[in-house]
Design a protein around this motif. Sequence first.
Motif, short mmCIF file in Angstrom:
data_model
loop_
_atom_site.label_atom_id
_atom_site.label_comp_id
_atom_site.label_asym_id
_atom_site.label_seq_id
_atom_site.Cartn_x
_atom_site.Cartn_y
_atom_site.Cartn_z
N LEU A 85 0.35 -1.08 -0.30
CA LEU A 85 0.47 0.01 0.48
C LEU A 85 1.13 1.39 0.09
CD1 LEU A 85 -2.52 -1.11 3.03
CD2 LEU A 85 -2.96 -1.28 -0.01
N SER A 155 -15.07 -8.45 1.98
CA SER A 155 -13.48 -9.16 1.68
C SER A 155 -13.73 -9.62 0.58
CB SER A 155 -12.72 -9.77 3.10
OG SER A 155 -14.16 -11.14 3.36
N LEU A 158 -13.53 -7.82 -2.53
CA LEU A 158 -11.66 -7.94 -2.90
C LEU A 158 -11.15 -8.54 -3.32
CD1 LEU A 158 -11.08 -4.77 0.03
CD2 LEU A 158 -11.75 -4.50 -2.24
N ILE A 208 -9.62 1.29 -5.24
CA ILE A 208 -10.33 0.64 -4.74
C ILE A 208 -10.81 1.45 -3.60
CG2 ILE A 208 -10.48 -0.48 -2.42
CD1 ILE A 208 -8.16 -2.29 -2.95
N LEU A 210 -13.38 2.37 -0.78
CA LEU A 210 -14.54 1.72 0.62
C LEU A 210 -15.66 2.18 0.67
CD1 LEU A 210 -11.41 0.55 2.52
CD2 LEU A 210 -12.77 -1.15 1.09
N VAL A 216 -8.10 3.44 2.70
CA VAL A 216 -7.19 2.05 2.40
C VAL A 216 -6.13 1.94 3.05
CG1 VAL A 216 -6.95 0.22 0.70
CG2 VAL A 216 -8.85 1.21 -0.22
N SER A 220 -8.09 -0.94 7.71
CA SER A 220 -9.33 -0.39 6.68
C SER A 220 -9.96 -2.05 5.89
CB SER A 220 -9.47 -0.02 6.24
OG SER A 220 -8.82 0.43 5.10
N LEU A 221 -8.44 -2.88 5.47
CA LEU A 221 -8.91 -4.37 4.73
C LEU A 221 -9.14 -5.38 5.44
CD1 LEU A 221 -6.05 -3.85 1.60
CD2 LEU A 221 -8.02 -3.48 1.66
N ALA A 225 -9.16 -10.31 2.38
CA ALA A 225 -8.66 -9.29 0.94
C ALA A 225 -7.57 -8.85 0.96
CB ALA A 225 -9.51 -7.88 1.81
N GLN A 226 -6.38 -9.41 2.88
CA GLN A 226 -5.08 -9.03 2.76
C GLN A 226 -4.10 -10.33 1.87
OE1 GLN A 226 -3.58 -7.98 6.83
NE2 GLN A 226 -5.39 -6.91 6.95
N LEU A 229 -4.84 -10.44 -1.27
CA LEU A 229 -4.14 -9.37 -2.59
C LEU A 229 -2.69 -9.86 -2.02
CD1 LEU A 229 -3.20 -6.35 -3.25
CD2 LEU A 229 -3.11 -5.52 -0.98
#
Length: 251
Positions: A85, A155, A158, A208, A210, A216, A220-221, A225-226, A229
């Motif tokens: 990020l 999630s 994403l 993205i 939200l 982001v 907040s992810l 989703a983490q 990613l």
Amino acid sequence: MDLPTILAHTNETFDGERWNGLRNGTVTLFADTRGTEEMASTRASRWLTAEVAVGSSHLLLHEDEWYEIGDRHRDFLRQEIAEILGRPSDIALPPWTKDLEDEDAYNRAAARRDHSLVLLDKKLLRTTQHRRGIEACDLLGPGGELIHVKRAKGSSQLSHLFTQGIVSYEALRYQQDARTRFLDAVRRQPNGRDLGQDFRPTKVVYAIALRTGRTVTVNSLFTFAQVALYQAMKALRNEGVEVNVIAIPPI
């Protein structure tokens, strides 16, 4: 369909039996409003994603399976996501204003505002391997970046976005019919251009927004989703592809 609709399965169920109710219950999709042309049926539990703290453990429910993530792995994952990020990106997209109700409207507005962006949202590439079609990206950047746009509140949305980046890259990199149709689609768009037959994607950008309006960040992810990613970043990095995640600011 919303969460209470699915959880209604469990309202009258005794403790210890609720999970069985969700696994035995089904969600069925139909092609018609009368409910006569069944398309697919899956367990109700597959439509749920949850994060539950049990003692010192952190349990995750995703795609009908429970997973446990230990503290050390969670710390490692957060560090990796923070690094992703934090990478700077040459791509900057306009704010998601309140008058833009969905992704279709947003992508069109972005391409109208910035003529260096090529609108490819809903331009499906039907290939030998993907007969139903795939989206190469929502927007093509000025440097040939594959930009995937998502306004998400969970999630699973994403996770699908990150997987889409891998699928589209592999199609354009390794499937000649996908690449041919992609190059033709780019030429035919209002802001289109000729990328050349030797085009190969080298950068994937996940843009993205939200629904909560939050920025982001690692916090907040959602955990799954983490994970998705990180897996997408690893797969694309092994192919020599740069991955960026950018936030679409709300207004």
